[in-house]
Design a protein around this motif. Sequence first.
Motif, short mmCIF file in Angstrom:
data_model
loop_
_atom_site.label_atom_id
_atom_site.label_comp_id
_atom_site.label_asym_id
_atom_site.label_seq_id
_atom_site.Cartn_x
_atom_site.Cartn_y
_atom_site.Cartn_z
N VAL A 91 0.85 -1.18 0.00
CA VAL A 91 0.00 0.00 0.00
C VAL A 91 0.89 1.23 0.00
N GLY A 92 0.83 1.99 -1.07
CA GLY A 92 1.66 3.18 -1.17
C GLY A 92 0.99 4.39 -0.57
N ALA A 93 1.79 5.35 -0.16
CA ALA A 93 1.28 6.61 0.38
C ALA A 93 2.41 7.62 0.34
N ARG A 94 2.06 8.87 0.13
CA ARG A 94 3.08 9.92 0.20
C ARG A 94 2.74 10.96 1.26
N ARG A 95 1.54 10.81 1.87
CA ARG A 95 1.15 11.70 2.97
C ARG A 95 0.62 10.86 4.12
N PRO A 96 0.77 11.32 5.35
CA PRO A 96 0.35 10.53 6.51
C PRO A 96 -1.15 10.23 6.53
N ASP A 97 -1.99 11.16 6.04
CA ASP A 97 -3.43 10.89 6.08
C ASP A 97 -3.81 9.71 5.19
N GLN A 98 -3.03 9.47 4.14
CA GLN A 98 -3.34 8.37 3.24
C GLN A 98 -3.11 7.02 3.92
N ILE A 99 -1.97 6.86 4.57
CA ILE A 99 -1.69 5.58 5.21
C ILE A 99 -2.50 5.41 6.49
N ALA A 100 -2.87 6.49 7.15
CA ALA A 100 -3.68 6.39 8.36
C ALA A 100 -5.01 5.73 8.06
N GLU A 101 -5.52 5.96 6.86
CA GLU A 101 -6.78 5.33 6.46
C GLU A 101 -6.58 3.87 6.07
N THR A 102 -5.57 3.60 5.27
CA THR A 102 -5.47 2.28 4.67
C THR A 102 -4.89 1.21 5.60
N VAL A 103 -4.20 1.61 6.68
CA VAL A 103 -3.68 0.58 7.59
C VAL A 103 -4.80 -0.19 8.26
N ASP A 104 -6.00 0.35 8.26
CA ASP A 104 -7.12 -0.32 8.91
C ASP A 104 -7.87 -1.27 7.99
N ALA A 105 -7.34 -1.49 6.78
CA ALA A 105 -7.98 -2.45 5.86
C ALA A 105 -7.83 -3.87 6.41
N THR A 106 -8.90 -4.64 6.32
CA THR A 106 -8.89 -6.03 6.76
C THR A 106 -9.53 -6.91 5.70
N GLU A 107 -9.36 -8.20 5.84
CA GLU A 107 -10.02 -9.13 4.93
C GLU A 107 -11.54 -8.95 5.04
N LEU A 108 -12.23 -9.20 3.92
CA LEU A 108 -13.66 -8.95 3.84
C LEU A 108 -14.46 -10.24 3.97
N SER A 109 -15.70 -10.09 4.37
CA SER A 109 -16.59 -11.25 4.46
C SER A 109 -16.94 -11.74 3.06
N SER A 110 -17.38 -12.98 2.97
CA SER A 110 -17.75 -13.55 1.67
C SER A 110 -18.89 -12.79 1.03
N ASP A 111 -19.82 -12.26 1.84
CA ASP A 111 -20.95 -11.50 1.29
C ASP A 111 -20.48 -10.21 0.63
N VAL A 112 -19.57 -9.51 1.30
CA VAL A 112 -19.06 -8.25 0.74
C VAL A 112 -18.23 -8.53 -0.51
N LEU A 113 -17.42 -9.57 -0.47
CA LEU A 113 -16.63 -9.93 -1.65
C LEU A 113 -17.54 -10.24 -2.83
N SER A 114 -18.64 -10.92 -2.59
CA SER A 114 -19.57 -11.26 -3.67
C SER A 114 -20.21 -10.00 -4.25
N GLU A 115 -20.57 -9.05 -3.38
CA GLU A 115 -21.15 -7.80 -3.87
C GLU A 115 -20.17 -7.06 -4.77
N ILE A 116 -18.93 -7.00 -4.36
CA ILE A 116 -17.92 -6.31 -5.16
C ILE A 116 -17.71 -7.02 -6.48
N ASP A 117 -17.59 -8.34 -6.44
CA ASP A 117 -17.35 -9.09 -7.66
C ASP A 117 -18.49 -8.96 -8.66
N GLU A 118 -19.72 -8.96 -8.16
CA GLU A 118 -20.86 -8.82 -9.05
C GLU A 118 -20.86 -7.45 -9.73
#
Length: 304
Positions: free
Chosen positions: A269-296
């Motif tokens: 995950v790239g970032a050049r400003r602190p606010d960018q990485i502050a958001e993305t460090v909290d990304a986690t694996e997704l539930s199967s339901d959410v993955l299906s919604e995205i894939d559809e």
Amino acid sequence: MNPSSKIVLGLWPIAGVTTVGVTDSDARETIRTAIDGGVTMFDTAYSYGYDGESDRLLSEFVSGDPDRFFVMGKVGQRYTVDRDRAVDGSASQLTADAEEHLRRLKLEQIDLLYLHQPDPNVALEVSAGAMLKLKERGLCRSVGICNATTEQIRQFADIAGCAAIQCPLNLIQRDSLQTTIAPTAARGIGSYVFWTLMKGLLAGKITRDHQFAKGDSRPNYPIFQGEQRRKAHDIVDRLGQIGEQTGKTIAQLSIGWAISQPGVAGALVGARRPDQIAETVDATELSSDVLSEIDEEVKQHFPW
């Protein structure tokens, strides 16, 4: 603290080669914010910066406590005095670059050292043999390869071993799931993926009418052009709706999708400003339901 061990701070954006407006102060604060958020893994390269900018900035944080952090490095690419990118997979150059890589980082050993890409002018067996010698000398704990085909990965692994690879992957551009990640996983090799946010497009911060600054390389990518860009923004709009339902940002969903795929060991995950990485460090694996919604949603615009 970072709830996912699969988030790696990629330092290409702070190198200042293709990213406009990078400052050392922002770069330092970005790395510091990542560490405060629980990130312990970093991805750099000999060629990240015209003069080792990425390595030198990272060294300020990792050299004093190397056991706390996991550093991935890369050799095999460099910039000439004319600032042209050059590929050199010769044994002598890989060795020289690895030694300089370590000096810049102020480390005795890199945790995982990749061949940045196969050199079309050097037999892969030669490059792999050189990487093996670097490992045997103790300059790195393990080796891997980036930007390679499945056959090249096999050839490399047979000679040098292969702890991991790097390849592109995001929820729109997902060909590597079948062409690279699945067969590599079958050999017991994990994949670290980049372009999970596709240069910011899948972070939801780029509007449909956004005008890129002069020198920004992103408009050169097909996904930022014409019909492909329109379709991508439609998907981003839907991610925004899913985010409202799940309490996640668009960027967190995009990264979460990537790290949820079988065979993916982590996302750069790239970032050049602190606010960018502050958001993305909290990304986690997704539930199967959410993955299906995205894939559809993606399948409606970019069928696979």
